[in-house]
Structure formats: C-alpha cells, structure tokens
Design an enzyme around this catalytic site. Sequence first.
Site, PDB file in Angstrom:
ATOM      1  N   LEU A  21       0.861  -1.187   0.000  1.00  0.00           N
ATOM      2  CA  LEU A  21       0.000   0.000   0.000  1.00  0.00           C
ATOM      3  C   LEU A  21       0.898   1.237   0.000  1.00  0.00           C
ATOM      4  CD1 LEU A  21      -3.156   0.376   2.246  1.00  0.00           C
ATOM      5  CD2 LEU A  21      -1.836   2.314   1.414  1.00  0.00           C
ATOM      6  N   GLU A  46       1.344   4.287  -2.921  1.00  0.00           N
ATOM      7  CA  GLU A  46       1.095   4.816  -4.273  1.00  0.00           C
ATOM      8  C   GLU A  46       2.356   5.363  -4.917  1.00  0.00           C
ATOM      9  OE1 GLU A  46      -2.626   4.309  -2.210  1.00  0.00           O
ATOM     10  OE2 GLU A  46      -0.841   5.473  -1.637  1.00  0.00           O
ATOM     11  N   HIS A  48     -12.329   8.768  -1.492  1.00  0.00           N
ATOM     12  CA  HIS A  48     -12.701   7.759  -2.471  1.00  0.00           C
ATOM     13  C   HIS A  48     -13.526   8.334  -3.619  1.00  0.00           C
ATOM     14  CE1 HIS A  48     -11.599   5.225   0.906  1.00  0.00           C
ATOM     15  NE2 HIS A  48     -11.714   4.127   0.167  1.00  0.00           N
TER      16      HIS A  48
END
Length: 322
Positions: free
Chosen positions: A57, A59, A128
């Site tokens: 995890l 990016e 999100h």
Amino acid sequence: MQATIIEAINDALHEEMATDDRTLVFGQDVAESGGVFRATEGLQETFGGDRVLDTPLSEIAIVGAAIGLATYGYRPVAEIQFSGFLPPAFDQLVTNASRIRWRTRGELTAPMTVRTPYGAGVRALEHHSESLEAVYSHIPGLKVAVPSTPHDAKGMLISAIRDPDPVLFMEPKHVYRSFREEVPDGTYTEPLGEAAVRREGEDVTVIAWGAMMHKTREAVDNLDGIDVELIDLRSISPLDRETVVRSVKKTGRCVVVHEAPKSGGFAGELIATINDEALMFLEAPVERVTGFDVPVPLLAMEDFYIPQPPRIEEAITETVNY
C-alpha cells in the site's frame, strides 16, 4: 459482445497482455482478488504471477516502479485503487514520468499507464470520490484520458497502453456497471486527444465527460424545443480544442458540465479557450454546471453535490434564452 465499462476494461487488459508480453499489471489487490472493482479479475490466472502482481500500500512506490519498468522497455499498467489516493504519487508523475523524455532529450521514455477510478456516486468514504482531472491536466507530458462508454473504455485503454508516453486513465466508477453497449471483440483503438460529438445540434453546445456524460444526456433528452450539440470530451489532455471551438462557432452558446469543484475546474480552461478562439461568435455567456467548492460529502449528500439533470436542464434553458 455486450459489455459494461468494467468488463470492457478487463477485456482490454486481457487483449494487450496476450498481444504484448511486455505488458504488466500491478497495484493494490489487483492479482489474487482482481481489484476492488474486479477490473483485473482473471488476469493472474491467465498470465501468471510474474506479470500480474499485488503491491504494498504505497502509491508513490507503485507509480515509481512503473516509471522504472517503462524506461526499461516494459508497458506497465499500474492501478491506483481510487483517484483520491493518487496525490502521494503526484511527485512521481510531475517530477519523473511526465518529463523523462524532455530530461533525456528523447533517450528515455515512459510508456506507462496509470489506471484509477474517479468520481462520486457510490457512497464511498473520504478520499474515495474525488474528481481531480483538472489538477493532472496541468502537467506537460502527461496525457489524461476519461472514457464515458464501454466502447471507448476498451479502445482508449488499448491506445493508452500503446502510447509512447505516460497516460493517466481515469475511469468513471459511478457508471462502471450501470449500462451495457456493443463492444467489438478483439483489438481496436480509440484515439487519445480527440473529442466525440455524441449529438449534432444548432442551438447550444453542451460539453461533458466521464460519468457526467450520462447525467447530461438525460438532461438533454428531457428538453423540448432545444437542439443541443453534445460533446464528450474524452481526453482532458491533450484537449481537442478544434472540436469545441468549431461547435461553439456553430451554435453561439455553450454549457460545460463536470462534477469537480467549480473553482479551478476544467470548465475554466474550456471557457478560456472559447474566449480566445470564438468570443465574437458567442450570443450568451458560457455557463458552468459543476460540483461545489467543498470536499465530496458522504453518503446520501452526494446526490446534492453531483450535478443532476434538473440543474443541467436549467443551465441549458437559461443559456438558450439569454
């Protein structure tokens, strides 16, 4: 075949991985589980764990790894689980991916694709539901593509994977599974940087992209007596200025719809383009229908944030009657 957007994306990945063994897919949970939206389902079973990989995890590490692989001749397709998680990798996109060709005077390139679902409408949590396409359009050397249909999703993704430079491929998750259309079997491409005129008209030009194309089409279908020319922008960068300007010169009026906040939203760039190249053809100010200058609200309040057909209809009617 009849396919949804998510099925078309999955099909495009299968096609390119079968065609070119340099194509790799990786990201959080994309291998064993097929991704949070199942866009990569079946890829690891078909192509193996050396070409379809789950990542930590991180990016910045995912995009950084894609840059390194791309400069060594691979065609990496990195998935960022939600576009709201992409800012940690912003430095990699700005500092390395987008300018590697310029920095090395063409000695190195970064033929890589970063896929990410974007936008609101699925009742998700904070970070999100962002619609940040305007931010990434400001990076020279980075293409930004936003399909709105299954046909375009497959063809544009194949074009993105084959492109010699980095492409940010933003997928409208609100309409991932909301409808089906005919998608050709096999490989085909749709161009990046070329808008699509979805409906010819004489009274007003209406421009949208991604999930907002469907809200806008619904609004246009509800209007009586207004002949709308509907443009699906498809790519934010490069921007198809010619199609936009040509349409506005014909209709003399324009409405732009996007779900990102109004301030600094991409509608501003479109309006500036129209003012630069078609100002004397305008018969009314260009109208914007957008999200609001707040974080995307949670749960049911999303419906008040996202431009809905009644707001779009009102803007079109006011512009025509100006």
